[in-house]
Scaffold this motif. Structure first.
Motif, mmCIF file in Angstrom:
data_model
loop_
_atom_site.group_PDB
_atom_site.id
_atom_site.type_symbol
_atom_site.label_atom_id
_atom_site.label_comp_id
_atom_site.label_asym_id
_atom_site.label_seq_id
_atom_site.Cartn_x
_atom_site.Cartn_y
_atom_site.Cartn_z
ATOM 1 N N TYR A 192 -3.233 1.015 -4.251
ATOM 2 C CA TYR A 192 -3.051 -0.359 -4.069
ATOM 3 C C TYR A 192 -3.398 -1.247 -5.248
ATOM 4 C CZ TYR A 192 -4.400 -5.071 -2.536
ATOM 5 O OH TYR A 192 -4.426 -6.387 -2.173
ATOM 6 N N SER B 269 -4.433 7.229 -1.655
ATOM 7 C CA SER B 269 -3.794 5.951 -1.182
ATOM 8 C C SER B 269 -3.684 5.184 -2.350
ATOM 9 C CB SER B 269 -4.620 5.132 -0.090
ATOM 10 O OG SER B 269 -5.890 5.187 -0.343
ATOM 11 N N LYS C 82 -6.653 5.457 5.081
ATOM 12 C CA LYS C 82 -5.899 6.466 5.299
ATOM 13 C C LYS C 82 -5.947 6.925 6.838
ATOM 14 C CE LYS C 82 -9.942 10.032 5.564
ATOM 15 N NZ LYS C 82 -10.616 10.949 4.842
ATOM 16 N N LEU C 83 -4.828 7.843 7.053
ATOM 17 C CA LEU C 83 -4.585 8.004 8.568
ATOM 18 C C LEU C 83 -5.101 9.505 8.734
ATOM 19 C CD1 LEU C 83 -0.913 6.852 9.165
ATOM 20 C CD2 LEU C 83 -3.117 5.708 9.801
ATOM 21 N N VAL C 84 -5.897 9.924 9.827
ATOM 22 C CA VAL C 84 -6.148 11.207 9.934
ATOM 23 C C VAL C 84 -5.360 11.593 11.204
ATOM 24 C CG1 VAL C 84 -7.775 12.905 10.871
ATOM 25 C CG2 VAL C 84 -8.478 10.776 9.232
ATOM 26 N N PHE C 85 -4.411 12.575 11.071
ATOM 27 C CA PHE C 85 -3.558 13.023 12.157
ATOM 28 C C PHE C 85 -3.856 14.170 13.107
ATOM 29 C CE2 PHE C 85 0.577 11.042 10.965
ATOM 30 C CZ PHE C 85 0.243 10.798 9.884
ATOM 31 N N GLY D 260 -6.019 -3.185 4.138
ATOM 32 C CA GLY D 260 -5.089 -2.187 4.413
ATOM 33 C C GLY D 260 -5.536 -0.788 3.673
ATOM 34 N N ALA D 261 -4.499 0.023 3.327
ATOM 35 C CA ALA D 261 -4.677 1.170 2.564
ATOM 36 C C ALA D 261 -5.650 2.096 3.118
ATOM 37 C CB ALA D 261 -5.107 0.924 1.116
ATOM 38 N N TYR E 191 0.827 -1.235 0.139
ATOM 39 C CA TYR E 191 -0.023 0.089 -0.033
ATOM 40 C C TYR E 191 0.785 1.132 0.133
ATOM 41 C CZ TYR E 191 -3.169 -3.615 1.791
ATOM 42 O OH TYR E 191 -4.165 -4.667 1.660
ATOM 43 N N SER F 206 -6.862 3.929 -4.261
ATOM 44 C CA SER F 206 -7.977 3.115 -3.347
ATOM 45 C C SER F 206 -8.845 4.445 -2.656
ATOM 46 C CB SER F 206 -7.272 2.554 -2.193
ATOM 47 O OG SER F 206 -6.223 1.681 -2.685
ATOM 48 N N GLU F 207 -8.230 5.480 -2.473
ATOM 49 C CA GLU F 207 -9.044 6.546 -1.806
ATOM 50 C C GLU F 207 -8.359 7.765 -2.194
ATOM 51 O OE1 GLU F 207 -9.625 5.828 2.206
ATOM 52 O OE2 GLU F 207 -11.133 7.664 2.376
ATOM 53 N N TYR G 11 1.013 5.602 -0.326
ATOM 54 C CA TYR G 11 0.175 6.969 -0.044
ATOM 55 C C TYR G 11 1.119 8.120 -0.265
ATOM 56 C CZ TYR G 11 -1.472 3.248 3.297
ATOM 57 O OH TYR G 11 -1.875 1.970 3.783
ATOM 58 N N TYR H 263 0.936 12.011 1.460
ATOM 59 C CA TYR H 263 0.702 12.972 2.491
ATOM 60 C C TYR H 263 1.206 14.339 2.029
ATOM 61 C CZ TYR H 263 -1.710 9.261 5.374
ATOM 62 O OH TYR H 263 -2.380 8.230 5.701
ATOM 63 N N PHE I 246 -4.127 13.521 4.532
ATOM 64 C CA PHE I 246 -3.968 12.627 3.586
ATOM 65 C C PHE I 246 -4.225 13.244 2.110
ATOM 66 C CE2 PHE I 246 -4.844 8.451 1.873
ATOM 67 C CZ PHE I 246 -6.016 8.685 1.037
#
Lengths: 111, 115
Positions: free
Chosen positions: A50, A48, B102-105, B99-100, A31, A55-56, A33, A35, A45
């Motif tokens: 994959y 992403s 997203k992270l929110v910080f 997975g994949a 995966y 993916s998003e 990304y 950011y 973000f």
């Protein structure tokens, strides 16, 4: 220890120009990304990726942005026509599943 | 959009003592939480994570506690060392398949360890 590497470390570009930020993710990760962190703000973000597709993506990731994995090792972020507000640190990350590992970042300055 | 909040922008701790960094979240869909450490001009470095099915995870000097009912997590560093001086980010990931995610910080907390 394997790490995510990003090039260049700093890029200065004129408004309206295209830039490509490059990343080599950790080799067995699946995966990927992007950011970014605008100075003084949160890490946000962007997208992403994959299995060779997005993916998003966030609302920031508009038509000016694109990502590509042109070969088995590189992962790129392209900004077609840069704006002043695109100035930020751009971080690439890769993940085997849940924990994302970040590169050292590319500082993009749009003038 | 303040889904993940770190209300203390800075924290100063004596070397050898415990550092406690706090993080609150609002989105009930988050089910995986991570702490990252960041030095200037470097990318975030993964420290420790916790799944929502646990309430504690420990790795050496670092322990993360999760209180789901309060939507609160904390990172404990003991004993604190000068090399721990950095900005610490809390991040959360929503539930989902695979997975994949997203992270929110959060905004980050600058930790300074004083000798």
């Amino acid at each position: 220890e394997p790490e995510v590497t990003q090039t260049p470390s700093h890029q200065v570009t004129q408004m309206g120009q295209e830039v490509i930020l490059r990343c080599v993710p950790i080799s067995n990760h699946l995966y990927f990304y992007w950011y970014r962190q605008i100075l003084g703000q949160k890490v946000e973000f962007l997208v992403s990726f994959y299995n060779n597709e997005i993916s998003e993506k966030s609302e920031i990731f508009d038509d000016q942005f694109s990502v590509e994995r042109p070969d088995g090792s590189n992962f790129t972020l392209k900004i077609r026509s840069t704006k002043l507000e695109d100035s930020a640190m751009y971080f690439c990350a890769s993940s085997p599943f849940t924990e994302a590992f970040f590169g050292q970042g590319t500082r993009l300055t749009v003038v | 959009d303040q889904q993940v909040k770190q209300n203390s922008p800075s924290l100063s701790v004596q070397e050898g003592r415990i550092s406690i960094l706090n993080c609150d979240y609002t989105n009930s869909m988050f089910d995986y939480f991570l702490w990252y450490k960041k030095y200037p001009a470097e990318g975030p470095t993964f420290l420790i994570s916790i799944s929502s099915i646990k309430d504690k995870n420990e790795d050496g000097r670092f322990t993360v506690f999760l209180n789901k009912s309060a939507k609160h997590l904390s990172l404990h560093i003991v004993p604190s060392q000068p090399g721990d001086s950095a900005v610490y980010f809390c991040a959360a990931s929503p539930a989902g398949v695979g997975g994949a995610q997203k992270l929110v910080f959060g905004q980050g907390t600058r930790l300074t360890i004083n000798p």
